[in-house]
Design a protein around this motif. Sequence first.
Motif, PDB file in Angstrom:
ATOM      1  N   GLY A 193      -1.726   7.563 -20.603  1.00  0.00           N
ATOM      2  CA  GLY A 193      -3.115   7.176 -20.453  1.00  0.00           C
ATOM      3  C   GLY A 193      -3.493   6.063 -21.405  1.00  0.00           C
ATOM      4  N   GLY A 194      -4.154   5.033 -20.875  1.00  0.00           N
ATOM      5  CA  GLY A 194      -4.559   3.911 -21.708  1.00  0.00           C
ATOM      6  C   GLY A 194      -3.549   2.798 -21.812  1.00  0.00           C
ATOM      7  N   ASP A 195      -2.406   2.895 -21.094  1.00  0.00           N
ATOM      8  CA  ASP A 195      -1.366   1.869 -21.184  1.00  0.00           C
ATOM      9  C   ASP A 195      -1.735   0.573 -20.468  1.00  0.00           C
ATOM     10  OD1 ASP A 195       0.370   3.179 -22.811  1.00  0.00           O
ATOM     11  OD2 ASP A 195       1.798   3.759 -21.254  1.00  0.00           O
ATOM     12  N   ASP A 196      -2.731   0.623 -19.622  1.00  0.00           N
ATOM     13  CA  ASP A 196      -3.186  -0.569 -18.883  1.00  0.00           C
ATOM     14  C   ASP A 196      -2.088  -1.195 -18.036  1.00  0.00           C
ATOM     15  OD1 ASP A 196      -5.796  -0.416 -19.524  1.00  0.00           O
ATOM     16  OD2 ASP A 196      -5.863  -2.151 -20.849  1.00  0.00           O
ATOM     17  N   ARG A 197      -1.378  -0.377 -17.275  1.00  0.00           N
ATOM     18  CA  ARG A 197      -0.356  -0.880 -16.357  1.00  0.00           C
ATOM     19  C   ARG A 197      -1.012  -1.378 -15.070  1.00  0.00           C
ATOM     20  NH1 ARG A 197       3.329  -3.025 -17.356  1.00  0.00           N
ATOM     21  NH2 ARG A 197       4.626  -2.364 -15.609  1.00  0.00           N
ATOM     22  N   PRO A 198      -0.377  -2.318 -14.360  1.00  0.00           N
ATOM     23  CA  PRO A 198      -0.930  -2.786 -13.084  1.00  0.00           C
ATOM     24  C   PRO A 198      -1.041  -1.641 -12.081  1.00  0.00           C
ATOM     25  CG  PRO A 198       0.859  -4.212 -13.837  1.00  0.00           C
ATOM     26  CD  PRO A 198       0.870  -3.000 -14.710  1.00  0.00           C
ATOM     27  N   VAL A 199      -2.005  -1.755 -11.182  1.00  0.00           N
ATOM     28  CA  VAL A 199      -2.282  -0.700 -10.203  1.00  0.00           C
ATOM     29  C   VAL A 199      -2.080  -1.248  -8.796  1.00  0.00           C
ATOM     30  CG1 VAL A 199      -4.016   0.889  -9.290  1.00  0.00           C
ATOM     31  CG2 VAL A 199      -3.972   0.355 -11.755  1.00  0.00           C
ATOM     32  N   LEU A 200      -1.247  -0.569  -8.017  1.00  0.00           N
ATOM     33  CA  LEU A 200      -1.085  -0.900  -6.604  1.00  0.00           C
ATOM     34  C   LEU A 200      -1.919   0.094  -5.800  1.00  0.00           C
ATOM     35  CD1 LEU A 200       0.411  -2.856  -4.687  1.00  0.00           C
ATOM     36  CD2 LEU A 200       2.105  -1.049  -4.348  1.00  0.00           C
ATOM     37  N   PHE A 201      -2.968  -0.410  -5.188  1.00  0.00           N
ATOM     38  CA  PHE A 201      -3.938   0.390  -4.436  1.00  0.00           C
ATOM     39  C   PHE A 201      -3.555   0.273  -2.965  1.00  0.00           C
ATOM     40  CE2 PHE A 201      -8.010   0.861  -2.235  1.00  0.00           C
ATOM     41  CZ  PHE A 201      -8.670   1.855  -2.935  1.00  0.00           C
ATOM     42  N   TYR A 202      -2.919   1.335  -2.412  1.00  0.00           N
ATOM     43  CA  TYR A 202      -2.253   1.230  -1.106  1.00  0.00           C
ATOM     44  C   TYR A 202      -2.945   2.056  -0.030  1.00  0.00           C
ATOM     45  CZ  TYR A 202       1.639   0.506   2.092  1.00  0.00           C
ATOM     46  OH  TYR A 202       2.409   0.125   3.164  1.00  0.00           O
ATOM     47  N   MET A 203      -3.189   1.408   1.120  1.00  0.00           N
ATOM     48  CA  MET A 203      -3.816   2.066   2.270  1.00  0.00           C
ATOM     49  C   MET A 203      -2.825   2.159   3.425  1.00  0.00           C
ATOM     50  SD  MET A 203      -7.284  -0.047   1.677  1.00  0.00           S
ATOM     51  CE  MET A 203      -6.266  -1.200   0.729  1.00  0.00           C
ATOM     52  N   HIS A 204      -2.663   3.349   3.961  1.00  0.00           N
ATOM     53  CA  HIS A 204      -1.697   3.566   5.030  1.00  0.00           C
ATOM     54  C   HIS A 204      -2.204   3.019   6.363  1.00  0.00           C
ATOM     55  CE1 HIS A 204      -3.957   6.763   7.133  1.00  0.00           C
ATOM     56  NE2 HIS A 204      -4.335   7.161   5.927  1.00  0.00           N
ATOM     57  N   GLY A 205      -1.275   2.817   7.286  1.00  0.00           N
ATOM     58  CA  GLY A 205      -1.627   2.384   8.629  1.00  0.00           C
ATOM     59  C   GLY A 205      -1.777   3.560   9.568  1.00  0.00           C
ATOM     60  N   GLY A 206      -1.912   3.242  10.859  1.00  0.00           N
ATOM     61  CA  GLY A 206      -2.089   4.282  11.866  1.00  0.00           C
ATOM     62  C   GLY A 206      -3.195   3.952  12.847  1.00  0.00           C
ATOM     63  N   GLY A 207      -3.504   2.653  12.988  1.00  0.00           N
ATOM     64  CA  GLY A 207      -4.510   2.248  13.957  1.00  0.00           C
ATOM     65  C   GLY A 207      -5.913   2.694  13.605  1.00  0.00           C
ATOM     66  N   TRP A 208      -6.206   2.919  12.319  1.00  0.00           N
ATOM     67  CA  TRP A 208      -7.508   3.360  11.812  1.00  0.00           C
ATOM     68  C   TRP A 208      -7.862   4.802  12.208  1.00  0.00           C
ATOM     69  CZ3 TRP A 208      -6.844  -1.324  14.312  1.00  0.00           C
ATOM     70  CH2 TRP A 208      -6.938  -2.466  13.516  1.00  0.00           C
ATOM     71  N   THR A 209      -7.080   5.443  13.051  1.00  0.00           N
ATOM     72  CA  THR A 209      -7.424   6.785  13.538  1.00  0.00           C
ATOM     73  C   THR A 209      -6.300   7.803  13.326  1.00  0.00           C
ATOM     74  OG1 THR A 209      -6.645   6.225  15.772  1.00  0.00           O
ATOM     75  CG2 THR A 209      -8.985   5.866  15.296  1.00  0.00           C
ATOM     76  N   ALA A 210      -5.200   7.395  12.709  1.00  0.00           N
ATOM     77  CA  ALA A 210      -4.065   8.292  12.492  1.00  0.00           C
ATOM     78  C   ALA A 210      -3.364   7.882  11.199  1.00  0.00           C
ATOM     79  CB  ALA A 210      -3.100   8.246  13.682  1.00  0.00           C
ATOM     80  N   GLY A 211      -2.229   8.528  10.922  1.00  0.00           N
ATOM     81  CA  GLY A 211      -1.463   8.201   9.724  1.00  0.00           C
ATOM     82  C   GLY A 211      -1.784   9.139   8.574  1.00  0.00           C
ATOM     83  N   SER A 212      -1.130   8.892   7.444  1.00  0.00           N
ATOM     84  CA  SER A 212      -1.289   9.758   6.277  1.00  0.00           C
ATOM     85  C   SER A 212      -0.973   8.989   5.004  1.00  0.00           C
ATOM     86  CB  SER A 212      -0.368  10.966   6.380  1.00  0.00           C
ATOM     87  OG  SER A 212      -0.327  11.687   5.161  1.00  0.00           O
ATOM     88  N   LYS A 213      -1.691   9.323   3.956  1.00  0.00           N
ATOM     89  CA  LYS A 213      -1.413   8.691   2.659  1.00  0.00           C
ATOM     90  C   LYS A 213      -0.087   9.164   2.076  1.00  0.00           C
ATOM     91  CE  LYS A 213      -4.081  11.895  -0.319  1.00  0.00           C
ATOM     92  NZ  LYS A 213      -4.155  13.007   0.635  1.00  0.00           N
ATOM     93  N   LYS A 214       0.518  10.201   2.668  1.00  0.00           N
ATOM     94  CA  LYS A 214       1.807  10.702   2.197  1.00  0.00           C
ATOM     95  C   LYS A 214       2.967   9.808   2.636  1.00  0.00           C
ATOM     96  CE  LYS A 214      -0.156  14.281   0.380  1.00  0.00           C
ATOM     97  NZ  LYS A 214      -0.322  14.351  -1.091  1.00  0.00           N
ATOM     98  N   ILE A 215       2.744   8.970   3.654  1.00  0.00           N
ATOM     99  CA  ILE A 215       3.792   8.065   4.132  1.00  0.00           C
ATOM    100  C   ILE A 215       3.699   6.787   3.313  1.00  0.00           C
ATOM    101  CG2 ILE A 215       4.740   6.854   6.131  1.00  0.00           C
ATOM    102  CD1 ILE A 215       3.271   8.867   7.912  1.00  0.00           C
ATOM    103  N   ILE A 216       4.537   6.655   2.303  1.00  0.00           N
ATOM    104  CA  ILE A 216       4.371   5.518   1.390  1.00  0.00           C
ATOM    105  C   ILE A 216       5.523   4.514   1.448  1.00  0.00           C
ATOM    106  CG2 ILE A 216       2.887   6.817  -0.167  1.00  0.00           C
ATOM    107  CD1 ILE A 216       5.247   7.170  -2.014  1.00  0.00           C
ATOM    108  N   GLY A 217       6.720   4.907   1.839  1.00  0.00           N
ATOM    109  CA  GLY A 217       7.799   3.958   2.069  1.00  0.00           C
ATOM    110  C   GLY A 217       8.430   3.358   0.824  1.00  0.00           C
ATOM    111  N   PRO A 218       9.451   2.506   1.025  1.00  0.00           N
ATOM    112  CA  PRO A 218      10.228   1.942  -0.080  1.00  0.00           C
ATOM    113  C   PRO A 218       9.434   1.075  -1.053  1.00  0.00           C
ATOM    114  CG  PRO A 218      11.442   1.738   1.981  1.00  0.00           C
ATOM    115  CD  PRO A 218      10.067   2.198   2.342  1.00  0.00           C
ATOM    116  N   LEU A 219       8.377   0.379  -0.587  1.00  0.00           N
ATOM    117  CA  LEU A 219       7.631  -0.503  -1.498  1.00  0.00           C
ATOM    118  C   LEU A 219       7.042   0.286  -2.659  1.00  0.00           C
ATOM    119  CD1 LEU A 219       6.330  -3.206  -2.298  1.00  0.00           C
ATOM    120  CD2 LEU A 219       4.364  -2.555  -0.881  1.00  0.00           C
TER     121      LEU A 219
END
Length: 460
Positions: A193-219
């Motif tokens: 906490g407090g290390d000030d590391r960069p943050v990747l704020f990631y939004m999943h796909g799914g046509g706006w009506t499906a998908g899950s934040k649990k599917i995050i992939g290699p990136l």
Amino acid sequence: MALMDLGMYLAKSTWAVSYAAASFVTLVLSWVAITGTATRNRKINIILCVLSNQLSELPLTIMCTDACFYTWLNLTGTFQESLLVRFFYYTNIITAVGLLYLFKRSFEVQALGQKFLDQLAKESKDWIELPGPTTARFWQQLLSPFLWSGDYTLYENIPYWTSKEQLSVIKSDGWESAAEMSLDIYKPHTVEGGDDRPVLFYMHGGGWTAGSKKIIGPLLTEMISQDWIVVAVGYRLSAKAGYPTQLLDCKRALRWVKDEIRTFGGNPNNIIVAGDSAGGHMACMLALTPNQPEYQPGFEKVDTTVQGCLGLSAVVDLVDMNNVCNHDGRGRFIRDVAKREGSPDSADNIKFLSEHSPRFRIKGGAGIPFMIVHGDIDTLTPVQNTRAFVNEFRNKSNASMTYLEIPGGHHCFHLISSPRSWYTVISAGQWLTHHFDNVAPVDAAKKLQVHEIVEWGWTV
């Protein structure tokens, strides 16, 4: 005895028909994977995309599966007795040639990625070579495609609504919909906490009506290994009001992250938004509409600026006036996603689509760095619209625009672990590191400023 013989005959016939069906389907999907063939039906295109992606990214796995099936037929004697199996055995030889071609194509990205990294190295003096057959990492990813580092702590399902928003959502859409307004945080064990590391704020796909934040992939795996804080965002998928509910939810999540992420070691002033497909669309919209009150109801004065944007197979043009989509994209978005009345080609709806198309939100002057990654045979979000967006961005904005068009890449190919995906992901990861991972270490006094998460009515 006769019944036993009949049973064996039926069993062998079933295996023979199954082998024939699997061989035919694999042959057709190999052709789709190579050519990017599409239909005018969106649902069929989705099925073809998902299946052909497996062949395109995992051709050796498919070949091994076929070899195991063929061996089983030999062991049971089905191969010798069935003309059907023998016929499709030769058909599978043709398919194998196609699969080997797909495997070869996946390595074309290595040259593209290496050229890109060499250009970055001229600026950063930090040269990196993509892993090839002589490296341990190449074989680790090839032989264990779902290799996942466990060197992190996962904080799951953290709600980002305020109590007022929670009550409003429960009243309009129900508790399950309110529960979708949550995020997951991946914190590497080496980060405090407090290390000030960069943050990747990631939004999943799914046509706006499906998908899950649990599917995050290699990136996201790659960035976690580089000690980035990764935030995987969930948003309402079935709100009665329709889009832009999803976009507003992502803005609410960004508000929470800016207020609380230092507790997890992230820097609230170094947030890069990213996403794939519909999530890529919203990442671009977040980046191009900072601090705009109409997208921040109830928190109009909250700062929602971000420092960069990475779009993967992103939807950047909802209008699609040249009709390059392989299905009725405008109509589907207006009817099923935005839940608006009237013709999708009406002046009012075209205006709405334009307002929510990243292509038409580009402004002149200074901006934030963008990187767009798109496969050249994407059948769900055609690459032509992405090329137009990139060209328009470069003509209008002074900010940098990096574009990687991936040969042989289908829609969201990067979610499957493969040579093509990892070469793409490593390149994108280096772009993120080059632009945003240059913050000086935080001193001990500043770390003491980290607070407990209490403002929102819960504790972690």
